[in-house]
Design an enzyme around this catalytic site. Structure first.
Site, mmCIF file in Angstrom:
data_model
loop_
_atom_site.group_PDB
_atom_site.id
_atom_site.type_symbol
_atom_site.label_atom_id
_atom_site.label_comp_id
_atom_site.label_asym_id
_atom_site.label_seq_id
_atom_site.Cartn_x
_atom_site.Cartn_y
_atom_site.Cartn_z
ATOM 1 N N CYS A 1 7.836 12.956 -14.931
ATOM 2 C CA CYS A 1 9.012 12.387 -14.264
ATOM 3 C C CYS A 1 9.956 11.682 -15.243
ATOM 4 C CB CYS A 1 8.590 11.428 -13.156
ATOM 5 S SG CYS A 1 7.650 12.244 -11.863
ATOM 6 N N HIS B 1 14.421 6.343 -11.576
ATOM 7 C CA HIS B 1 13.662 7.493 -11.083
ATOM 8 C C HIS B 1 13.276 7.206 -9.631
ATOM 9 C CE1 HIS B 1 10.832 10.584 -10.447
ATOM 10 N NE2 HIS B 1 9.766 9.817 -10.550
ATOM 11 N N ASN C 1 10.698 12.484 -4.251
ATOM 12 C CA ASN C 1 10.549 12.420 -5.702
ATOM 13 C C ASN C 1 10.714 13.828 -6.277
ATOM 14 O OD1 ASN C 1 9.673 12.266 -8.337
ATOM 15 N ND2 ASN C 1 7.830 11.063 -7.886
HETATM 16 N N1 COA Z 1 -0.183 9.342 5.656
HETATM 17 C C1 COA Z 1 -1.012 8.444 6.250
HETATM 18 N N2 COA Z 1 -1.923 7.726 5.576
HETATM 19 C C2 COA Z 1 -1.994 7.931 4.242
HETATM 20 C C3 COA Z 1 -1.181 8.848 3.570
HETATM 21 C C4 COA Z 1 -0.244 9.574 4.333
HETATM 22 N N3 COA Z 1 0.590 10.470 3.792
HETATM 23 N N4 COA Z 1 -1.480 8.826 2.269
HETATM 24 C C5 COA Z 1 -2.457 7.906 2.104
HETATM 25 N N5 COA Z 1 -2.777 7.381 3.293
HETATM 26 C C6 COA Z 1 -3.779 6.364 3.596
HETATM 27 C C7 COA Z 1 -4.823 6.227 2.529
HETATM 28 O O1 COA Z 1 -5.814 7.220 2.707
HETATM 29 C C8 COA Z 1 -5.346 4.837 2.765
HETATM 30 O O2 COA Z 1 -6.250 4.853 3.823
HETATM 31 P P1 COA Z 1 -7.599 3.989 3.758
HETATM 32 O O3 COA Z 1 -7.117 2.549 3.653
HETATM 33 O O4 COA Z 1 -8.259 4.318 5.046
HETATM 34 O O5 COA Z 1 -8.319 4.459 2.549
HETATM 35 C C9 COA Z 1 -4.103 4.081 3.261
HETATM 36 O O6 COA Z 1 -3.152 5.095 3.652
HETATM 37 C C10 COA Z 1 -3.476 3.172 2.247
HETATM 38 O O7 COA Z 1 -3.410 3.826 1.037
HETATM 39 P P2 COA Z 1 -2.811 3.086 -0.243
HETATM 40 O O8 COA Z 1 -3.001 3.978 -1.396
HETATM 41 O O9 COA Z 1 -3.259 1.682 -0.302
HETATM 42 O O10 COA Z 1 -1.256 3.017 0.144
HETATM 43 P P3 COA Z 1 -0.103 2.428 -0.743
HETATM 44 O O11 COA Z 1 0.541 1.306 -0.036
HETATM 45 O O12 COA Z 1 -0.512 2.226 -2.173
HETATM 46 O O13 COA Z 1 0.918 3.647 -0.722
HETATM 47 C C11 COA Z 1 1.610 5.438 -2.148
HETATM 48 C C12 COA Z 1 0.524 4.882 -1.248
HETATM 49 C C13 COA Z 1 1.181 6.767 -2.732
HETATM 50 C C14 COA Z 1 2.870 5.636 -1.310
HETATM 51 C C15 COA Z 1 1.906 4.410 -3.264
HETATM 52 O O14 COA Z 1 0.706 3.998 -3.875
HETATM 53 C C16 COA Z 1 2.832 4.939 -4.306
HETATM 54 O O15 COA Z 1 3.981 5.240 -4.042
HETATM 55 N N6 COA Z 1 2.374 5.028 -5.554
HETATM 56 C C17 COA Z 1 3.186 5.536 -6.604
HETATM 57 C C18 COA Z 1 3.256 7.010 -6.485
HETATM 58 C C19 COA Z 1 4.312 7.606 -7.328
HETATM 59 O O16 COA Z 1 5.425 7.167 -7.283
HETATM 60 N N7 COA Z 1 3.973 8.617 -8.109
HETATM 61 C C20 COA Z 1 4.868 9.321 -8.940
HETATM 62 C C21 COA Z 1 5.290 8.454 -10.071
HETATM 63 S S1 COA Z 1 6.344 9.304 -11.085
#
Ligand code: COA
Length: 315
Positions: free
Chosen positions: A113, A242, A272
């Site tokens: 990215c 980004h 993204n």
């Molecule tokens: N829909 C519903 N539930 C989902 C889900 C979805 N699409 N994806 C994950 N979950 C669930 C998980 O399984 C977890 O459940 P659990 O508590 O029973 O295990 C719960 O939601 C919380 O997950 P968590 O990882 O704590 O959520 P979060 O607040 O960290 O949000 C992201 C998840 C991926 C949105 C966040 O971590 C994020 O944006 N990270 C950066 C990702 C990114 O930008 N990557 C590219 C960088 S270039």
């Protein structure tokens, strides 16, 4: 002194819109979860006949039109992509062929990215040294082809698109400074294997760890760039981050005490788009006249590797 100045930008987004509601049919998720956790409402998905090169070509044509430049005036093409058609020929060579440029330097940049920021910083070095006069820098991605559509942790986040920038040699900046960084220690936290050494050519991610590192690295990069150049964050007119997650962007801007309405956002409707997200946002801000000549812009990226980088420029 040669500086590199932006003289044209362009975009391409595929027609097909995939909404959060549509995703509810594919994986166990909800519109509410996706929009509240990420800020994403929909994303674009390339059709089967589209490629990173066909999308890059359209974005490049728009940039050429804005710059009033002919393709044969380009002497350097860098395409940032983590979803190329081939290992070789590079997407940059395929794009060169489509644009009918007989001879120029052409190569792809692999920095996930952060690829576009890496590519723009590299093109600037060519122009500063005099090795190139006009450079075409493109970010083009078909992330939909490297999604595991059964993995709700990743497939709700990404989208497809392309953005292009044309740089030319100028007597004044232009690009003022850039800062790039990488840390392979975190190589396992965000991955997209080739499929040559295992079966899974899909994006895998530890979302929480990526989130934390993205906020830290991008905040530090902004601070570094403004301080190194005798500016303060308040001197920046627009931050073009980004577009990975609106909560990442909000966390960075809060730490910097920078207003949200001075950041260009496309995440709501594009998700993204990896290496394409910054040039897409830049083009949007320029075409809707929010970004004005003479303003200070800061482009900021973070991605797999980990890689990160920022570019400070005067538009
Ligand atoms: N829909 C519903 N539930 C989902 C889900 C979805 N699409 N994806 C994950 N979950 C669930 C998980 O399984 C977890 O459940 P659990 O508590 O029973 O295990 C719960 O939601 C919380 O997950 P968590 O990882 O704590 O959520 P979060 O607040 O960290 O949000 C992201 C998840 C991926 C949105 C966040 O971590 C994020 O944006 N990270 C950066 C990702 C990114 O930008 N990557 C590219 C960088 S270039």
């Amino acid at each position: 002194m040669n500086y590199a100045k932006i003289i044209g930008t362009g975009s391409y987004l595929p027609r097909k819109v995939l909404s959060n509601k549509d995703l509810e049919q594919l994986v166990e998720t909800s519109d509410e979860w996706i929009s509240s956790r990420t800020g994403i409402h929909s994303r674009r998905i390339a059709s089967t006949h589209e490629t990173v090169t066909s999308m890059a070509e359209i974005a490049a044509q728009h940039a050429l039109k804005m710059a009033q430049l002919e393709p044969n005036q380009i002497d350097l093409i860098i395409v940032a992509t983590c979803t190329p058609e081939n290992f070789f020929p590079s997407t940059a060579c395929l794009l060169q062929h489509r644009l009918k440029i007989p001879d120029c330097i052409a190569f792809d940049m692999s920095a996930a990215c952060s690829g576009f920021v890496y590519a723009l910083a590299t093109a600037e070095q060519y122009i500063r040294s005099g090795a190139a006069k006009q450079a075409l820098v493109v970010g083009s991605e078909i992330m939909s082809r490297v999604m595991d559509w059964k993995d709700r942790n990743t497939c709700v986040l990404f989208g497809d698109g392309a953005g292009a920038v044309l740089l030319t040699q100028a007597n004044e900046p232009g690009i003022i400074d850039s800062q790039l960084g990488a840390s392979g220690t975190e190589k396992d936290l965000l991955t997209l294997p080739t499929g040559l050494y295992d079966d899974a050519a899909y994006v895998r991610m530890n979302g929480r760890e990526v989130f934390k590192m993205a906020v830290e690295a991008m905040t530090n990069s902004v601070r570094h760039l403004v301080e190194e150049n005798g500016l303060t964050v308040q001197d920046i007119d627009w931050i073009i981050p980004h577009q990975a997650n609106i909560r990442i962007i909000k966390a960075i801007l809060t730490r910097l005490n920078f207003p949200m309405d001075r950041a260009i956002m496309t995440i709501h409707e594009q998700g993204n788009t990896s290496g394409a997200s910054i040039p897409l946002a830049l083009d949007q801000g320029i075409r809707d006249h929010r970004i004005q000549p003479g303003q200070h812009l800061l482009l900021e990226a973070f991605g797999g590797g980990f890689t990160w980088g920022g570019i400070l420029l005067k538009y």
